[in-house]
Write a protein that holds these residues in place. Structure first.
Motif, PDB file in Angstrom:
ATOM      1  N   UNK A 269       0.838  -1.212   0.000  1.00  0.00           N
ATOM      2  CA  UNK A 269       0.000   0.000   0.000  1.00  0.00           C
ATOM      3  C   UNK A 269       0.867   1.254   0.000  1.00  0.00           C
ATOM      4  N   UNK A 270       1.761   1.394  -0.991  1.00  0.00           N
ATOM      5  CA  UNK A 270       2.692   2.530  -0.968  1.00  0.00           C
ATOM      6  C   UNK A 270       2.008   3.884  -1.043  1.00  0.00           C
ATOM      7  N   UNK A 271       0.925   3.987  -1.839  1.00  0.00           N
ATOM      8  CA  UNK A 271       0.251   5.276  -1.974  1.00  0.00           C
ATOM      9  C   UNK A 271      -0.422   5.692  -0.670  1.00  0.00           C
ATOM     10  N   UNK A 272      -1.105   4.745  -0.034  1.00  0.00           N
ATOM     11  CA  UNK A 272      -1.773   5.041   1.239  1.00  0.00           C
ATOM     12  C   UNK A 272      -0.737   5.384   2.304  1.00  0.00           C
ATOM     13  N   UNK A 273       0.332   4.616   2.341  1.00  0.00           N
ATOM     14  CA  UNK A 273       1.395   4.859   3.309  1.00  0.00           C
ATOM     15  C   UNK A 273       2.023   6.231   3.095  1.00  0.00           C
ATOM     16  N   UNK A 274       2.360   6.536   1.861  1.00  0.00           N
ATOM     17  CA  UNK A 274       2.988   7.827   1.571  1.00  0.00           C
ATOM     18  C   UNK A 274       2.078   8.980   1.954  1.00  0.00           C
ATOM     19  N   UNK A 275       0.792   8.859   1.651  1.00  0.00           N
ATOM     20  CA  UNK A 275      -0.130   9.938   1.976  1.00  0.00           C
ATOM     21  C   UNK A 275      -0.245  10.138   3.481  1.00  0.00           C
ATOM     22  N   UNK A 276      -0.270   9.045   4.230  1.00  0.00           N
ATOM     23  CA  UNK A 276      -0.339   9.151   5.686  1.00  0.00           C
ATOM     24  C   UNK A 276       0.911   9.831   6.233  1.00  0.00           C
ATOM     25  N   UNK A 277       2.058   9.450   5.725  1.00  0.00           N
ATOM     26  CA  UNK A 277       3.307  10.057   6.180  1.00  0.00           C
ATOM     27  C   UNK A 277       3.361  11.531   5.823  1.00  0.00           C
ATOM     28  N   UNK A 278       2.971  11.868   4.601  1.00  0.00           N
ATOM     29  CA  UNK A 278       3.016  13.261   4.166  1.00  0.00           C
ATOM     30  C   UNK A 278       2.074  14.140   4.991  1.00  0.00           C
ATOM     31  N   UNK A 279       0.901  13.641   5.281  1.00  0.00           N
ATOM     32  CA  UNK A 279      -0.037  14.400   6.101  1.00  0.00           C
ATOM     33  C   UNK A 279       0.544  14.664   7.483  1.00  0.00           C
ATOM     34  N   UNK A 280       1.171  13.649   8.029  1.00  0.00           N
ATOM     35  CA  UNK A 280       1.804  13.765   9.348  1.00  0.00           C
ATOM     36  C   UNK A 280       2.938  14.780   9.314  1.00  0.00           C
ATOM     37  N   UNK A 281       3.797  14.681   8.319  1.00  0.00           N
ATOM     38  CA  UNK A 281       4.936  15.586   8.216  1.00  0.00           C
ATOM     39  C   UNK A 281       4.489  17.023   8.017  1.00  0.00           C
ATOM     40  N   UNK A 282       3.496  17.229   7.168  1.00  0.00           N
ATOM     41  CA  UNK A 282       3.029  18.589   6.895  1.00  0.00           C
ATOM     42  C   UNK A 282       2.346  19.209   8.108  1.00  0.00           C
ATOM     43  N   UNK A 283       1.673  18.377   8.881  1.00  0.00           N
ATOM     44  CA  UNK A 283       0.974  18.893  10.053  1.00  0.00           C
ATOM     45  C   UNK A 283       1.923  19.317  11.157  1.00  0.00           C
ATOM     46  N   UNK A 284       3.008  18.545  11.316  1.00  0.00           N
ATOM     47  CA  UNK A 284       3.891  18.792  12.455  1.00  0.00           C
ATOM     48  C   UNK A 284       5.305  19.209  12.061  1.00  0.00           C
ATOM     49  N   UNK A 285       5.581  19.255  10.752  1.00  0.00           N
ATOM     50  CA  UNK A 285       6.942  19.574  10.319  1.00  0.00           C
ATOM     51  C   UNK A 285       7.223  21.045  10.167  1.00  0.00           C
TER      52      UNK A 285
END
Length: 285
Positions: A269-285
């Motif tokens: 599930x690379x697309x789902x995984x990447x989107x989850x990571x990106x959302x996390x990074x953008x929210x707290x990065x």
């Protein structure tokens, strides 16, 4: 996409490191587990780079093209892998990054986040929860992790995995996304034992039955925003060992369950995984 590889000397070993994305982009360190190499991130990396991030994916000690360590004790997370990652960051002049770990890479990521919060913006733990939550997850987790005891049998485990064209390894890790390449890498002299040494140095029957005292594993409380990801097709790890990680947080905790993926979420599930990571990074990065 800019992509290159490095040979970096750190913590006494030569490390093979994949480096993708612009050098000036926000960095993320992605760590794999057993029986993988940094190739486990091949489907995820382009998605992260396209979103504006730099992805650093090392082969962990003993795996892929990174050197093997001399003894079992050298694979202990605190003295081995944690120092490896910090050394790679120093060599690449990366002062702060997002940290991500899958399988055995996750305990390394948990340790880095807890003990070096000044070096990391966020943590993403995939499949494996906080070490303390894993050890306290109950009998179902012990049942699922019983194979780890087999991994303690030096020589016997190696011989059994290799027999009949690696039939047992193929069966046990049947959901792996690229088992032929994995077997090719493990077939090289000493490499299977090196991978198994991660289990031998960090997990024992005594530790599984009775978790060590609080504080004996180093600083355990995580004080950076953390995303835990688990999949419903997971064969080796219970959901409870991931959701229980919330008890060891002193920062925002987010949990995401991915449906229809095996243990190898980066493959399945690379697309789902990447989107989850990106959302996390953008929210707290």
């Amino acid at each position: 996409m800019r992509a290159q590889t490095h040979r970096i000397t750190a913590n006494g070993l030569s490390h093979f490191v994949r480096d993708s994305g612009e050098e000036s982009a926000p960095a993320a360190i992605l760590m794999h587990g057993f029986p993988d190499s940094s190739a486990v991130w091949d489907k995820v990396t382009p998605l992260l780079v396209q979103a504006g991030f730099r992805v650093i994916a090392p082969d962990m000690r003993g795996f892929g093209e990174t050197d093997m360590a001399a003894s079992v004790a050298d694979y202990e997370i605190q003295t081995g892998a944690v120092k490896d990652v910090l050394g790679v960051m120093e060599a690449l002049k990366i002062k702060i990054a997002h940290v991500v770990g899958h399988d055995f890479g996750a305990p390394i990521a948990w340790a880095l986040a807890a003990q070096h919060p000044e070096r990391f913006k966020t943590l993403t733990a995939i499949s494996v929860g906080h070490t303390r939550a894993y050890l306290k997850a109950g009998w179902e987790q012990k049942r699922r992790g019983a194979y780890i005891l087999f991994h303690q049998l030096r020589g016997i485990c190696e011989a059994a995995y290799k027999a009949n064209d690696w039939a047992l390894l193929r069966k046990h890790w049947s959901a792996h996304g690229d088992i032929e390449e994995t077997i090719r890498l493990l077939s090289r002299p000493g490499r299977l034992a090196a991978g198994l040494n991660w289990y031998r140095a960090n997990i024992s029957l005594a530790r599984m039955m009775k978790p060590p005292p609080a504080g004996s594993l180093g600083e355990e409380i995580v004080r950076i925003p953390t995303l835990g990801i688990w999949s419903d097709g997971e064969a080796y790890l219970t959901e409870a060992q991931m959701t229980g990680s919330a008890d060891y947080m002193d920062a925002p905790w987010t949990y995401e369950r991915i449906e229809g993926a095996s243990h190898w979420i980066p493959y399945d599930a690379p697309e789902i995984l990447a989107q989850a990571m990106l959302s996390h990074w953008r929210k707290y990065g």
